[in-house]
Structures are given as C-alpha cells and as structure tokens.
Scaffold this motif. Structure first.
Motif, PDB file in Angstrom:
ATOM      1  N   ARG A   1      35.919  41.160  46.107  1.00 63.63           N
ATOM      2  CA  ARG A   1      35.614  40.143  47.105  1.00 63.63           C
ATOM      3  C   ARG A   1      36.868  39.828  47.920  1.00 63.63           C
ATOM      4  NH1 ARG A   1      30.916  37.118  46.283  1.00 63.63           N
ATOM      5  NH2 ARG A   1      29.351  38.529  45.502  1.00 63.63           N
TER       6      ARG A   1
ATOM      7  N   SER B   1      38.341  34.158  55.432  1.00 64.08           N
ATOM      8  CA  SER B   1      36.912  34.248  55.125  1.00 64.08           C
ATOM      9  C   SER B   1      36.487  33.200  54.116  1.00 64.08           C
ATOM     10  CB  SER B   1      36.571  35.637  54.586  1.00 64.08           C
ATOM     11  OG  SER B   1      37.139  35.812  53.309  1.00 64.08           O
TER      12      SER B   1
ATOM     13  N   ARG C   1      29.532  35.730  50.586  1.00 60.10           N
ATOM     14  CA  ARG C   1      29.086  36.770  51.488  1.00 60.10           C
ATOM     15  C   ARG C   1      27.903  36.269  52.314  1.00 60.10           C
ATOM     16  NH1 ARG C   1      31.077  41.710  51.100  1.00 60.10           N
ATOM     17  NH2 ARG C   1      29.274  42.577  52.184  1.00 60.10           N
TER      18      ARG C   1
ATOM     19  N   ARG D   1      29.980  39.025  60.102  1.00 61.80           N
ATOM     20  CA  ARG D   1      29.840  40.459  59.852  1.00 61.80           C
ATOM     21  C   ARG D   1      31.181  41.158  59.708  1.00 61.80           C
ATOM     22  NH1 ARG D   1      24.045  42.712  61.548  1.00 61.80           N
ATOM     23  NH2 ARG D   1      22.934  40.810  60.990  1.00 61.80           N
TER      24      ARG D   1
ATOM     25  N   ALA E   1      34.213  43.143  57.715  1.00 61.88           N
ATOM     26  CA  ALA E   1      34.478  44.111  56.646  1.00 61.88           C
ATOM     27  C   ALA E   1      35.600  45.023  57.105  1.00 61.88           C
ATOM     28  CB  ALA E   1      33.232  44.929  56.320  1.00 61.88           C
ATOM     29  N   SER E   2      36.637  45.160  56.281  1.00 64.17           N
ATOM     30  CA  SER E   2      37.740  46.089  56.535  1.00 64.17           C
ATOM     31  C   SER E   2      38.364  45.883  57.916  1.00 64.17           C
ATOM     32  CB  SER E   2      37.252  47.538  56.396  1.00 64.17           C
ATOM     33  OG  SER E   2      36.727  47.754  55.113  1.00 64.17           O
TER      34      SER E   2
ATOM     35  N   ARG F   1      34.752  42.767  62.787  1.00 65.49           N
ATOM     36  CA  ARG F   1      34.050  41.486  62.820  1.00 65.49           C
ATOM     37  C   ARG F   1      33.645  41.155  64.247  1.00 65.49           C
ATOM     38  NH1 ARG F   1      39.256  41.157  62.845  1.00 65.49           N
ATOM     39  NH2 ARG F   1      40.374  39.631  64.094  1.00 65.49           N
TER      40      ARG F   1
ATOM     41  N   PHE G   1      27.829  46.125  63.598  1.00 64.56           N
ATOM     42  CA  PHE G   1      28.267  45.826  62.231  1.00 64.56           C
ATOM     43  C   PHE G   1      27.102  45.263  61.412  1.00 64.56           C
ATOM     44  CE2 PHE G   1      32.531  44.697  64.377  1.00 64.56           C
ATOM     45  CZ  PHE G   1      32.881  46.043  64.434  1.00 64.56           C
TER      46      PHE G   1
ATOM     47  N   GLY H   1      28.293  41.095  56.127  1.00 62.66           N
ATOM     48  CA  GLY H   1      29.518  41.186  55.333  1.00 62.66           C
ATOM     49  C   GLY H   1      30.056  39.809  55.036  1.00 62.66           C
ATOM     50  N   LEU H   2      31.257  39.546  55.526  1.00 63.42           N
ATOM     51  CA  LEU H   2      31.899  38.261  55.328  1.00 63.42           C
ATOM     52  C   LEU H   2      31.877  37.463  56.627  1.00 63.42           C
ATOM     53  CD1 LEU H   2      34.983  39.533  53.318  1.00 63.42           C
ATOM     54  CD2 LEU H   2      33.011  38.319  52.396  1.00 63.42           C
TER      55      LEU H   2
END
Length: 590
Positions: A345, A453, A457, A483, A485-486, A489, A559, A562-563
C-alpha cells in the motif's frame, strides 16, 4: 440552432424543452459549460412577459447556491431573451424514478434534506418557487439541485392572481387561486418526496380538474413510503397551511434536531448521496467533441533503479537522459507497508523538477495502510444527522471500531478523514507534510510538487474525492487527485483564480485536459472531483465551492481505479504552504 451564439454563449445541444422555451448546453465565453434557457420568441416579444422575465431574473439572482443551480447571467439579445444557469450533469428526478425505480433509505433522506435546503435558500431570498416538481429537481453526482424559478414570485407582491404551477404538486390554496407563501412550497416538497419514495403521484393521475379535487378534498396515498420520512410528508401535505412544518423545522427533524446551516446540510447531502446516474450520464462526455488529448511532446525518460527490491517508478530522471538520476523523494522510495489484503500500500509522494517546469515529476512511494471512518448504522434518517455532526466537528466515537473493520477488509463508505489515520507525515527535499490539529499541511519548496495519498484505495467503478483547503503562505495551486498508481494520476487544481484538470504520468510533462479557466476562489475552498467510467474512457468533473467549474473526458489510455489524495505546488520562484481541513472519498454509483 446548435451553432447559434446568444449573448456570447455558443449553444451546443438541446437539454430539454418546456412551456417557456428550450434549455441548451452551451459553451461560455471563457470556455466553461452552462445551461442557457432560450425563451420562446413569441413570449420574448410580449412586453408583459418581459416584465415578468425581469422579475424572475431579479428574484433568481438573490437565491444562494445551496442545492440549487445558481443563475450566472441573463439578458436580451435582439428579440431573444435568455437565462444562464450553472450546468448540472444528471437526470431529473422524474426520469430517475421512471428508469430506476423509487428511492429509499439514506438516498431518500438525502433527497429530502437537499430539496428542503434548496427551499431554505430560495425562501431566504424572499422568493417562492411555486412550481416545485420532480422534473425541476436534477440529480447531480453531488446530490439534488432544484432548478427553474420560471414562475417564482417575490414574497410581498400580489400572489393571488394567476393559478400557476403543476396540478399534481399544487397546494390546495394554490389550486384555489388564494394567497401563496413558503408553506405552499412545503406542500410541494411533501408531494415530491412521496413520488420519489413510491413512484406514484400522491393524489393520483387523471385530468387536472380531477387531481385538483383530490388535492383539496382527499388525503394523499402514501402506502410504501419509507417510515423515516413518512410522518414529515404527511404533515407537509396538510390541507391547512398553518398545520404544515416550516422548512427550518423539516431540516431540524431530518437531521436529528438542532439548527443546521444550509452549507452544512448541503455538504451532508453530498457525502451520503449514492443515487446512480442514468447510464447516458456515465458515457464519454459529448462536450469534448470526441477530441483525443495528445501525449506531451517532452519525452521524460523514467528509469528504474537496478535493484530487485525497488518499487516501480520510485526512481527516475527528471529531465530525460540529460537529467540527474535521483530518488524522487530524497531516498525513501522503498518505504511503505503491506496492507491487510497482503498487497503493498504505497502513497504517491513528491516529484523533483530541477531545471524543468513544476508539472514535470516522478512518483515516490511512502504510504501506509490504515482504516477509514464509517457510520455505525441505525435508521437512515439518523445517518444524515450523523454526517452533519461530522461536518461540523470531525469527532467520531466509533473510530476504533471502524478502523478494526477496515483492518479486516470490510471497507465502509464514505471514507472521511481528519488526517489522523495513517496519513504520511515527515520531511523530504520537496517539502514537509504534517498534521495541524484536525488539519493537514503541505509545505512545498520552489521547483517541486508534493502529493500525498489517503490510506484507503478508491472503490471500483468511480469515486468522488472532496477536500476543504486554503493557502496559509506563499502562492501556488492545490487540490485533490484520483486514480493514482506509480506516479500516474488525474489532478484537479485551483490557484491564482483559475482551475485545471491535468493528466500526469511519472516522469512526463502533464497533459492539460481542461483549463486553465477563471474560477472564483475563497479563503478556504471546497474542492470536489468525480472520476467515473472504466475501460474506454474516464469522465472527470470538478466543483469549486458548489459550482461545477470543469469537465473533461480522457479516452487515450485512461487510468483505472487506484489511490486518491491531496496535492500542492508553488508558483515558480516561490514556496507555498497549504492547509487541508477535511478529506473524503465515496463511490460513484452507476
């Protein structure tokens, strides 16, 4: 007609038609969206109607925005009269009940509170709506919005002349052509809630004469109406206006007692509203005309560290091969925790931009898993009161139970935070994140962008992200994102009197999907963002202080869920401090 420009507003398509004319979706002179009511030419040329239209505009301009579609502009363009209101995305109540059936439980309560809040704002401006009905209640992603003061009259003027309104929701005194007042709108409120909760007209159908006879001589049919609101609806539908509750009493009863401001009631509705939109409202927005937003022209070359434990996107070059290789958060890229579902997470962190504009960044991962707030159940009517309590003072006695439930994987919605539940705090080269009482402060250094974040989720399908925030020091932008991730966003930002929606990929320049466009900001802003849709396209909408200010569609490799969280960035050559007072997530029901 779709290419016509009236008063500087470019008409795009017809949203609906009524007795006074057509309502169009329009592009504003600044590039935003609005609803433009174009009055029928034969009416607009009538001097008596023009006087009435001017009275309508004057009345509508005085109404506060709470749970209404505020009037933005009005005027005469040649022989054409027009009225411009905020564009509300969503079906009307009549369509929603027809397509999806009656409302119940918390959604019916939220509808009742929302319409009562709108009437409170309307009456506070000295206006009587006189035509409250299901088709004049739009169901936006944030809650109900009352529209169309087309036959409103000012309190204190002669209100006993024409019989105006819709027979099925007329009060007895209105049907008899007698003096009307706020109590007349309360009767209509009862009829609208009865229809919403049962799918039936409370006094049945038939000819106008038959319906009016039942309204004046018979009781309403309320079989099947949710018990949480039935008693209030019965009181509101009393034949004698003196026996009906006031709007303030309706709100007090619905929200569990006590005096509640329209702003708090509006926010309570938004946080509990889960009515699904019609499927057409979840498709890619036609307002973008099928435009596909191109990738950035700058090729940011993101390279992962040669370490089998490095997280994706944790390290990167800020300026392509020419830029220095660096950890995006000053070396903490591998920090984080494993959540209760066994998955890592992370939370998106900060991005450096040495020698580059502030919207070039790489992602970092420093998050942790944690629990969210939940309501403890009980009668749906009490649920709204509980939420208002959370709005007025974020203090929930059952927080430990909610956290334990989330630790077991039983996520509850909405998630509301006072930033005490595992939000990241600490310093890096980009700046600091720290708790400040019940708030959360991001202090960002020049040339950096900081984003953090929530420890929860997003739900699948779509999410509404909201926060209250304001500048403490410096100058820059701030807002919410979804949305993530990595390092990817969607960011929704306000700053410098403008709003933007930006799609960001780790190590690349942001792609502007909307804006920058002018928007009226405040010392403390309420920012609400909706991210809806999966697969081929994502629809993005942004509200600022209850106004819909931006809308875009991303159909180019959108996207997925996600977060979500908050972000801030300073103007070039400056630093900035932003304080977030609240944060919430809830699903978009589709």
């Amino acid at each position: 007609m779709s290419d016509q420009v009236i008063g500087g507003y470019a008409l795009r398509r017809v949203l609906g038609r009524g007795g006074m004319g057509e309502v169009h979706l329009a592009k504003t002179p600044t590039g935003g969206l609005a609803a433009v009511k174009v009055i029928r030419p034969e009416l607009a040329r009538d001097p008596a109607f023009r006087r009435r239209f001017e009275r309508e505009v004057a009345a509508a301009r005085r109404v506060a925005r709470f749970c209404t579609a505020p009037v933005l502009d009005a005027g005469l363009d040649g022989d054409v009269a027009y009225l411009v209101t905020e564009y509300v995305k969503g079906p009307d109540l009549a369509q929603a009940v027809r397509d999806q059936g009656p409302l119940s439980g918390g959604n019916l309560d939220a509808l009742a509170v929302g319409i009562a809040t709108a009437l409170s704002a309307i009456h506070a401006a000295g206006v009587i709506h006189r035509d409250l009905k299901p088709s004049n209640v739009l169901l936006s992603p944030l809650g109900p919005r009352v529209i169309d003061f087309g036959i409103a009259q000012l309190v204190g003027t002669d209100t006993s002349q024409a019989i105006l309104g819709t027979p099925a929701f007329m009060a007895p005194e209105q049907a008899r052509g007698e003096t009307v007042g706020p109590f007349t709108d309360v009767f209509a409120w009862g009829g609208v809630i009865a229809f919403a909760g049962t799918g039936r007209l409370p006094f049945g159908g038939g000819s106008p004469g038959e319906v009016i006879h039942r309204i004046t001589h018979e009781g309403p049919h309320l079989d099947g109406l949710d018990g949480g609101v039935r008693g209030l609806v019965e009181q509101a539908l009393a034949k004698d206006p003196r026996s009906r509750p006031s709007v303030s009493r309706l709100l007090a009863e619905l929200l569990g007692g006590g005096q509640v401001s329209p702003a708090s009631a509006t926010e309570a509705v938004e946080r509990t509203w889960t009515v699904p939109l019609s499927t057409s409202d979840l498709r890619p927005s036609r307002e973008q005309d099928g435009e596909v937003f191109p990738d950035s022209g700058w090729a940011g070359d993101v390279r992962h560290a040669q370490d089998d434990q490095a997280l994706p996107g944790g390290w990167g070059r800020a300026g392509g091969d020419a830029g220095p290789l660096m950890p995006s958060d000053g070396g903490a890229a591998r920090q984080g925790q494993v959540g209760p579902d066994g998955q890592w997470r992370p939370s998106l962190g900060s991005g450096p931009v040495p020698g580059r504009p502030a919207d070039v960044q790489a992602g970092s991962f420093q998050g942790s898993a944690g629990g969210g707030r939940a309501d403890s159940g009980g009668r749906s009517r009490r649920k709204l009161g509980w939420v208002v309590g959370g709005v007025l003072a974020v203090a929930l006695a059952g927080a430990g139970v909610a956290a334990a439930a989330n630790a077991l994987g039983a996520e509850t919605w909405p998630y509301e935070s006072d930033f005490g539940d595992a939000w990241e705090v600490g310093a890096s080269e980009a700046g600091t994140a720290e708790r400040d009482g019940s708030g959360y402060v991001l202090a960002v250094e020049d040339g950096w962008r900081l984003w953090k974040s929530a420890p929860r989720r997003e739900p699948g399908g779509g999410v509404v992200v909201s926060a209250r925030a304001g500048l403490v020091d410096g100058a820059g932008e701030y807002g919410v994102w979804c949305r993530g991730a990595s390092g990817d966003r969607y960011e929704f930002a306000v700053g410098g009197g403008q709003v933007t929606i930006v799609k960001r990929r780790a190590g690349q320049e942001g792609v502007v999907l909307y804006g920058p466009e002018k928007a009226e900001s405040a010392a403390t802003d309420r920012i609400v963002a909706e991210c809806a849709g999966d697969g081929g396209a994502v629809t993005l909408r942004m509200w600022l202080n209850e106004h819909l200010v931006a809308e875009a569609t991303d159909a180019r490799e959108p996207f997925g869920p996600g977060l979500a969280g908050v972000h801030a960035a300073p103007e070039a050559g400056k630093a900035v401090r932003v304080r977030f007072e609240s944060f919430a997530l809830r699903p978009v029901r589709g």
